[in-house]
Design a protein around this motif. Sequence first.
Motif, PDB file in Angstrom:
ATOM      1  N   THR A   1       0.854  -1.189   0.000  1.00 19.51           N
ATOM      2  CA  THR A   1       0.000   0.000   0.000  1.00 19.51           C
ATOM      3  C   THR A   1       0.892   1.242   0.000  1.00 19.51           C
ATOM      4  OG1 THR A   1      -0.133  -0.043   2.413  1.00 19.51           O
ATOM      5  CG2 THR A   1      -1.915  -1.117   1.187  1.00 19.51           C
ATOM      6  N   PRO A   2       0.445   2.330  -0.604  1.00 18.32           N
ATOM      7  CA  PRO A   2       1.255   3.556  -0.656  1.00 18.32           C
ATOM      8  C   PRO A   2       1.581   4.106   0.727  1.00 18.32           C
ATOM      9  CG  PRO A   2      -0.503   3.643  -2.278  1.00 18.32           C
ATOM     10  CD  PRO A   2      -0.777   2.453  -1.407  1.00 18.32           C
ATOM     11  N   ASN A   3       2.833   4.485   0.918  1.00 22.41           N
ATOM     12  CA  ASN A   3       3.306   5.111   2.149  1.00 22.41           C
ATOM     13  C   ASN A   3       3.832   6.503   1.815  1.00 22.41           C
ATOM     14  OD1 ASN A   3       3.565   2.755   4.359  1.00 22.41           O
ATOM     15  ND2 ASN A   3       4.084   1.944   2.341  1.00 22.41           N
ATOM     16  N   ARG A   4       3.545   7.456   2.673  1.00 18.43           N
ATOM     17  CA  ARG A   4       3.939   8.836   2.407  1.00 18.43           C
ATOM     18  C   ARG A   4       5.344   9.122   2.938  1.00 18.43           C
ATOM     19  NH1 ARG A   4       0.121  13.706   4.394  1.00 18.43           N
ATOM     20  NH2 ARG A   4       1.521  15.476   4.018  1.00 18.43           N
ATOM     21  N   LEU A   5       6.153   9.776   2.110  1.00 18.41           N
ATOM     22  CA  LEU A   5       7.477  10.222   2.513  1.00 18.41           C
ATOM     23  C   LEU A   5       7.355  11.657   3.024  1.00 18.41           C
ATOM     24  CD1 LEU A   5       9.637   8.731  -0.364  1.00 18.41           C
ATOM     25  CD2 LEU A   5       9.542   7.960   2.004  1.00 18.41           C
ATOM     26  N   LEU A   6       7.131  11.786   4.323  1.00 16.97           N
ATOM     27  CA  LEU A   6       6.814  13.086   4.919  1.00 16.97           C
ATOM     28  C   LEU A   6       7.964  14.083   4.826  1.00 16.97           C
ATOM     29  CD1 LEU A   6       4.976  11.815   8.115  1.00 16.97           C
ATOM     30  CD2 LEU A   6       3.936  12.767   6.053  1.00 16.97           C
ATOM     31  N   GLU A   7       9.208  13.574   4.709  1.00 15.44           N
ATOM     32  CA  GLU A   7      10.343  14.496   4.688  1.00 15.44           C
ATOM     33  C   GLU A   7      10.399  15.344   3.422  1.00 15.44           C
ATOM     34  OE1 GLU A   7      12.243  10.344   4.458  1.00 15.44           O
ATOM     35  OE2 GLU A   7      10.281  11.171   4.903  1.00 15.44           O
ATOM     36  N   PHE A   8       9.562  15.015   2.427  1.00 19.05           N
ATOM     37  CA  PHE A   8       9.552  15.797   1.190  1.00 19.05           C
ATOM     38  C   PHE A   8       8.248  16.574   1.003  1.00 19.05           C
ATOM     39  CE2 PHE A   8      12.545  12.291   0.229  1.00 19.05           C
ATOM     40  CZ  PHE A   8      13.690  13.068   0.110  1.00 19.05           C
ATOM     41  N   ASP A   9       7.536  16.782   2.110  1.00 15.76           N
ATOM     42  CA  ASP A   9       6.320  17.601   2.055  1.00 15.76           C
ATOM     43  C   ASP A   9       6.674  19.065   1.772  1.00 15.76           C
ATOM     44  OD1 ASP A   9       4.548  15.586   2.438  1.00 15.76           O
ATOM     45  OD2 ASP A   9       3.855  16.223   4.409  1.00 15.76           O
ATOM     46  N   PRO A  10       5.721  19.855   1.273  1.00 19.26           N
ATOM     47  CA  PRO A  10       5.929  21.298   1.118  1.00 19.26           C
ATOM     48  C   PRO A  10       6.377  21.901   2.452  1.00 19.26           C
ATOM     49  CG  PRO A  10       3.904  20.627   0.051  1.00 19.26           C
ATOM     50  CD  PRO A  10       4.399  19.428   0.806  1.00 19.26           C
ATOM     51  N   PRO A  11       7.264  22.920   2.450  1.00 20.00           N
ATOM     52  CA  PRO A  11       7.591  23.764   1.291  1.00 20.00           C
ATOM     53  C   PRO A  11       8.612  23.183   0.322  1.00 20.00           C
ATOM     54  CG  PRO A  11       8.794  24.518   3.193  1.00 20.00           C
ATOM     55  CD  PRO A  11       7.882  23.430   3.685  1.00 20.00           C
ATOM     56  N   ILE A  12       9.076  21.954   0.542  1.00 22.87           N
ATOM     57  CA  ILE A  12       9.948  21.312  -0.440  1.00 22.87           C
ATOM     58  C   ILE A  12       9.123  20.997  -1.688  1.00 22.87           C
ATOM     59  CG2 ILE A  12      11.308  19.254  -0.953  1.00 22.87           C
ATOM     60  CD1 ILE A  12      12.070  19.144   1.988  1.00 22.87           C
ATOM     61  N   GLN A  13       9.640  21.341  -2.846  1.00 21.66           N
ATOM     62  CA  GLN A  13       8.964  21.059  -4.114  1.00 21.66           C
ATOM     63  C   GLN A  13       9.773  20.020  -4.881  1.00 21.66           C
ATOM     64  OE1 GLN A  13       8.670  24.398  -6.770  1.00 21.66           O
ATOM     65  NE2 GLN A  13       7.697  23.204  -8.397  1.00 21.66           N
ATOM     66  N   VAL A  14       9.131  18.915  -5.247  1.00 24.28           N
ATOM     67  CA  VAL A  14       9.786  17.878  -6.029  1.00 24.28           C
ATOM     68  C   VAL A  14       9.714  18.264  -7.507  1.00 24.28           C
ATOM     69  CG1 VAL A  14       9.763  15.445  -6.694  1.00 24.28           C
ATOM     70  CG2 VAL A  14       9.220  16.101  -4.333  1.00 24.28           C
ATOM     71  N   LEU A  15      10.891  18.381  -8.138  1.00 20.70           N
ATOM     72  CA  LEU A  15      10.961  18.778  -9.540  1.00 20.70           C
ATOM     73  C   LEU A  15      10.939  17.585 -10.483  1.00 20.70           C
ATOM     74  CD1 LEU A  15      13.714  21.545  -9.308  1.00 20.70           C
ATOM     75  CD2 LEU A  15      11.230  21.827  -9.263  1.00 20.70           C
ATOM     76  N   SER A  16      11.620  16.513 -10.095  1.00 15.69           N
ATOM     77  CA  SER A  16      11.687  15.322 -10.941  1.00 15.69           C
ATOM     78  C   SER A  16      12.044  14.126 -10.077  1.00 15.69           C
ATOM     79  CB  SER A  16      12.727  15.504 -12.049  1.00 15.69           C
ATOM     80  OG  SER A  16      12.774  14.373 -12.897  1.00 15.69           O
ATOM     81  N   MET A  17      11.719  12.926 -10.535  1.00 17.89           N
ATOM     82  CA  MET A  17      12.033  11.718  -9.782  1.00 17.89           C
ATOM     83  C   MET A  17      12.177  10.537 -10.728  1.00 17.89           C
ATOM     84  SD  MET A  17       8.341  11.389  -7.908  1.00 17.89           S
ATOM     85  CE  MET A  17       6.825  11.050  -8.821  1.00 17.89           C
TER      86      MET A  17
END
Length: 374
Positions: free
Chosen positions: A324-340
């Motif tokens: 099941t999907p698990n959330r990676l909280l350390e990359f929550d806003p205000p961090i913006q993910v540009l690419s993965m």
Amino acid sequence: MVEGKLAEETVEAVSAGFEHVVALTKQGVLYVWGSNDRGQLGTGEDAAYHMVPTQIGGSVFGIKFAHIAAGLKHCIVASKSGEVYAWGANDFGQLGLGDVEDRKNPAAILSKFTRSRISRVAAGAHHSMAVTDNGDIFTWGSNECGQLGYELRSVLGPRFVKFPRKLETIRGSRAYAGFSMSAAIITSGKAFIWGCNGHGQLGIGDDLQRTLPHVLPAPGGVQFATLALGANHVLGVNKNGELYGWGNNDRGQMGLAYTTPMELKPVLISSLLSSDVEVVVTGGYAYEMQGHTLALTATGKLFTWGWNAFGQSGLGNLDLGSATPNRLLEFDPPIQVLSMATGQYNSIISTIRKGVPSIHSWGPNYDGQLGQYP
């Protein structure tokens, strides 16, 4: 954190192969790291690997690039002017250069593209794809599973094509390559898919291989906006932001809590139903073709699931995986993910926070695929 000069750059795109990574900066410059046993880093060196990101220069120094794709052990990239370059493994003609010789340096693919501007590229395990501005789709490399989208005349000869060849049946705006399958979204919004199907990864209701593009069913009539192809499974986001999965599910690749070992048609990943998914990437080169996934929502939430024996999910543990999907909280806003991107066992994301860029990676590092020294 990924080390070296690249850590100071804003990375707009990353792509991960078997054990190597290629990154594209905001300035259109290419960086590579990881395994180099087949020349897949394109640096011209005999070094077995690079532990930290290295800029590609040589014949492409000064060229600005716009799109990148890492295959199993090769790379395909498109410049801002629409030219295509390739390097790395070429045993199936996946570099499109007319032979089966590996390349340690970027080589321009001139044949078939002379009058066409390439806007997008894609790379599978042993095949490659390119899309022109006017919607022409080219494929080349291995056709063992029909992943090139056309029949080869000789059934006794080589099952690969050494030059780019245009698909005559469809035209599209985006192309996707999995381990041994391909897909495209055409201008009308419909999605087509073809190639290997032993685990139902084509999503068309059976497990029969397809050599020609077939329409991918759109649940509820809502067309797919983007796709992510692994080895034996596929994930797709429709235009409503709903995430669907199909194909192999033995390691929870679908995020469906092991409800079935495989799904022959797209199934809604209901645990993310309330989220508006924008981007999804999935691996598939791992042992026995298990895969892991990263999904990003419109609100900036990052989720992960799938095979995790090497910590590639980033959850701080080692296990057979999360279904099941698990959330990676350390990359929550205000961090913006540009690419993965997701590779064989590793994951990598490019982020920016208050104007400061950074790159993070996790998983094993035995060939330097994390972009940092041990």
